[in-house]
Design a protein around this motif. Sequence first.
Motif, PDB file in Angstrom:
ATOM      1  N   THR A 142       0.848  -1.195   0.000  1.00  5.98           N
ATOM      2  CA  THR A 142       0.000   0.000   0.000  1.00  5.98           C
ATOM      3  C   THR A 142       0.882   1.243   0.000  1.00  5.98           C
ATOM      4  O   THR A 142       1.846   1.326   0.764  1.00  5.98           O
ATOM      5  N   ARG A 143       0.550   2.200  -0.865  1.00  9.50           N
ATOM      6  CA  ARG A 143       1.272   3.485  -0.852  1.00  9.50           C
ATOM      7  C   ARG A 143       0.267   4.624  -0.814  1.00  9.50           C
ATOM      8  O   ARG A 143      -0.871   4.496  -1.271  1.00  9.50           O
ATOM      9  N   VAL A 144       0.723   5.755  -0.260  1.00  7.09           N
ATOM     10  CA  VAL A 144      -0.131   6.939  -0.196  1.00  7.09           C
ATOM     11  C   VAL A 144      -0.070   7.664  -1.535  1.00  7.09           C
ATOM     12  O   VAL A 144       1.011   7.910  -2.072  1.00  7.09           O
ATOM     13  N   PHE A 145      -1.223   7.981  -2.071  1.00  5.97           N
ATOM     14  CA  PHE A 145      -1.370   8.698  -3.337  1.00  5.97           C
ATOM     15  C   PHE A 145      -2.028  10.023  -2.989  1.00  5.97           C
ATOM     16  O   PHE A 145      -3.083  10.058  -2.367  1.00  5.97           O
ATOM     17  N   LYS A 146      -1.380  11.114  -3.384  1.00  6.44           N
ATOM     18  CA  LYS A 146      -1.890  12.422  -2.983  1.00  6.44           C
ATOM     19  C   LYS A 146      -2.306  13.236  -4.193  1.00  6.44           C
ATOM     20  O   LYS A 146      -1.590  13.273  -5.195  1.00  6.44           O
ATOM     21  N   PHE A 147      -3.460  13.880  -4.081  1.00  2.90           N
ATOM     22  CA  PHE A 147      -3.899  14.879  -5.062  1.00  2.90           C
ATOM     23  C   PHE A 147      -3.661  16.246  -4.455  1.00  2.90           C
ATOM     24  O   PHE A 147      -3.834  16.424  -3.248  1.00  2.90           O
ATOM     25  N   ARG A 148      -3.319  17.238  -5.283  1.00  2.00           N
ATOM     26  CA  ARG A 148      -3.403  18.610  -4.806  1.00  2.00           C
ATOM     27  C   ARG A 148      -3.796  19.527  -5.954  1.00  2.00           C
ATOM     28  O   ARG A 148      -3.514  19.220  -7.127  1.00  2.00           O
ATOM     29  N   LEU A 149      -4.462  20.608  -5.585  1.00  3.88           N
ATOM     30  CA  LEU A 149      -4.944  21.551  -6.576  1.00  3.88           C
ATOM     31  C   LEU A 149      -3.742  22.159  -7.278  1.00  3.88           C
ATOM     32  O   LEU A 149      -2.830  22.685  -6.641  1.00  3.88           O
ATOM     33  N   TYR A 150      -3.738  22.055  -8.611  1.00  3.23           N
ATOM     34  CA  TYR A 150      -2.574  22.474  -9.389  1.00  3.23           C
ATOM     35  C   TYR A 150      -2.328  23.980  -9.287  1.00  3.23           C
ATOM     36  O   TYR A 150      -1.187  24.426  -9.147  1.00  3.23           O
ATOM     37  N   SER A 154      -3.850  24.823  -2.734  1.00  5.15           N
ATOM     38  CA  SER A 154      -4.596  25.164  -1.521  1.00  5.15           C
ATOM     39  C   SER A 154      -5.381  23.989  -0.950  1.00  5.15           C
ATOM     40  O   SER A 154      -5.758  24.003   0.213  1.00  5.15           O
ATOM     41  N   ILE A 155      -5.657  22.989  -1.777  1.00  4.16           N
ATOM     42  CA  ILE A 155      -6.402  21.829  -1.266  1.00  4.16           C
ATOM     43  C   ILE A 155      -5.604  20.587  -1.622  1.00  4.16           C
ATOM     44  O   ILE A 155      -5.091  20.478  -2.738  1.00  4.16           O
ATOM     45  N   SER A 156      -5.472  19.658  -0.661  1.00  3.35           N
ATOM     46  CA  SER A 156      -4.891  18.373  -1.027  1.00  3.35           C
ATOM     47  C   SER A 156      -5.717  17.258  -0.424  1.00  3.35           C
ATOM     48  O   SER A 156      -6.481  17.471   0.532  1.00  3.35           O
ATOM     49  N   LYS A 157      -5.546  16.102  -1.008  1.00  2.47           N
ATOM     50  CA  LYS A 157      -6.365  14.954  -0.598  1.00  2.47           C
ATOM     51  C   LYS A 157      -5.498  13.709  -0.711  1.00  2.47           C
ATOM     52  O   LYS A 157      -4.932  13.447  -1.775  1.00  2.47           O
ATOM     53  N   SER A 158      -5.351  12.975   0.402  1.00  2.46           N
ATOM     54  CA  SER A 158      -4.538  11.755   0.384  1.00  2.46           C
ATOM     55  C   SER A 158      -5.426  10.535   0.418  1.00  2.46           C
ATOM     56  O   SER A 158      -6.386  10.491   1.193  1.00  2.46           O
ATOM     57  N   TRP A 177      -5.954  19.104 -11.075  1.00  4.21           N
ATOM     58  CA  TRP A 177      -5.309  18.405  -9.956  1.00  4.21           C
ATOM     59  C   TRP A 177      -4.020  17.746 -10.418  1.00  4.21           C
ATOM     60  O   TRP A 177      -3.981  17.156 -11.488  1.00  4.21           O
ATOM     61  N   GLU A 178      -2.991  17.854  -9.591  1.00  2.00           N
ATOM     62  CA  GLU A 178      -1.789  17.055  -9.834  1.00  2.00           C
ATOM     63  C   GLU A 178      -1.728  15.961  -8.774  1.00  2.00           C
ATOM     64  O   GLU A 178      -2.437  16.020  -7.768  1.00  2.00           O
ATOM     65  N   HIS A 179      -0.885  14.954  -9.012  1.00  2.00           N
ATOM     66  CA  HIS A 179      -0.824  13.841  -8.060  1.00  2.00           C
ATOM     67  C   HIS A 179       0.597  13.329  -7.919  1.00  2.00           C
ATOM     68  O   HIS A 179       1.457  13.600  -8.769  1.00  2.00           O
ATOM     69  N   GLN A 180       0.840  12.633  -6.822  1.00  2.00           N
ATOM     70  CA  GLN A 180       2.174  12.068  -6.582  1.00  2.00           C
ATOM     71  C   GLN A 180       2.095  10.831  -5.694  1.00  2.00           C
ATOM     72  O   GLN A 180       1.103  10.609  -4.999  1.00  2.00           O
ATOM     73  N   VAL A 181       3.182  10.050  -5.719  1.00  2.00           N
ATOM     74  CA  VAL A 181       3.407   8.979  -4.750  1.00  2.00           C
ATOM     75  C   VAL A 181       4.751   9.314  -4.116  1.00  2.00           C
ATOM     76  O   VAL A 181       5.800   9.175  -4.754  1.00  2.00           O
ATOM     77  N   ALA A 182       4.725   9.815  -2.887  1.00  8.85           N
ATOM     78  CA  ALA A 182       5.957  10.298  -2.239  1.00  8.85           C
ATOM     79  C   ALA A 182       6.765   9.144  -1.661  1.00  8.85           C
ATOM     80  O   ALA A 182       6.233   8.061  -1.405  1.00  8.85           O
ATOM     81  N   LYS A 183       8.041   9.418  -1.457  1.00  8.55           N
ATOM     82  CA  LYS A 183       8.904   8.450  -0.765  1.00  8.55           C
ATOM     83  C   LYS A 183       8.396   8.286   0.671  1.00  8.55           C
ATOM     84  O   LYS A 183       7.788   9.192   1.221  1.00  8.55           O
TER      85      LYS A 183
END
Length: 200
Positions: A142-150, A154-158, A177-183
């Motif tokens: 399982t990994r955390v996937f994060k959205f944030r307003l491009y 101002s808004i993010s959602k994990s 929205w942009e997204h990432q999978v952080a270390k």
Amino acid sequence: MQNSLFGNNDNLLPYKGEAFLYPHFFTKEECSAYFKELKTGIEWKQESIKIFGKEVMQPRLTAWYGNSDKPYTYSGLTMQPTPWTSALMAIKRKIEAVAKVEFTSALLNLYRDGMDSMGWHRDNEKELGINPVIGSVSFGATRVFKFRLYENRSISKSIELGDGSFLLMCGETQHYWEHQVAKTGKPTSPRINITFRIIK
Ligand SMILES: O=C(O)CCC(=O)C(=O)O
Ligand SMILES: [Mn+2]
């Protein structure tokens, strides 16, 4: 878009985009079989990318599969995707039944451990059309996937993308929205993610 299958029809995004999560889309048996098959059966490569004019190795392994009539352009080079394997085709068919589209191509990512990652980005390449439909399937850790307003962050959602999950992104998601999978520093076993796309 309404998505009432598997008891989850809530849009994860508060506005300007649509994303639906099906946490247990694949059975336990499918998860372990697909994970094993993809880990050993895919032509994984560590590619380099250019960041500010410097060649840097990507922090994960990748592969491109898809219909042979849909080449893709990457760093100015046009490349042919590897033809679908039977496992990838079976996974694709299963998500297409819900997404109601036909995917032509897939980027596969293998995150070997918690140090592998994918930085903030949008899947908004020209070839994907105006409102890309992206079908994202995960197996393994399982990994955390994060959205944030491009626009202004101002808004993010994990959310957590676990073994056998399916995340469907559509509508205006890739505009706003942009997204990432952080270390992560937590001990983390390997994870495979497949993002199915439609190259026009
Ligand atoms: O690994 C993930 O969940 C994200 C992958 C992704 O964003 C991509 O391949 O474009
Ligand atoms: Mn992406």
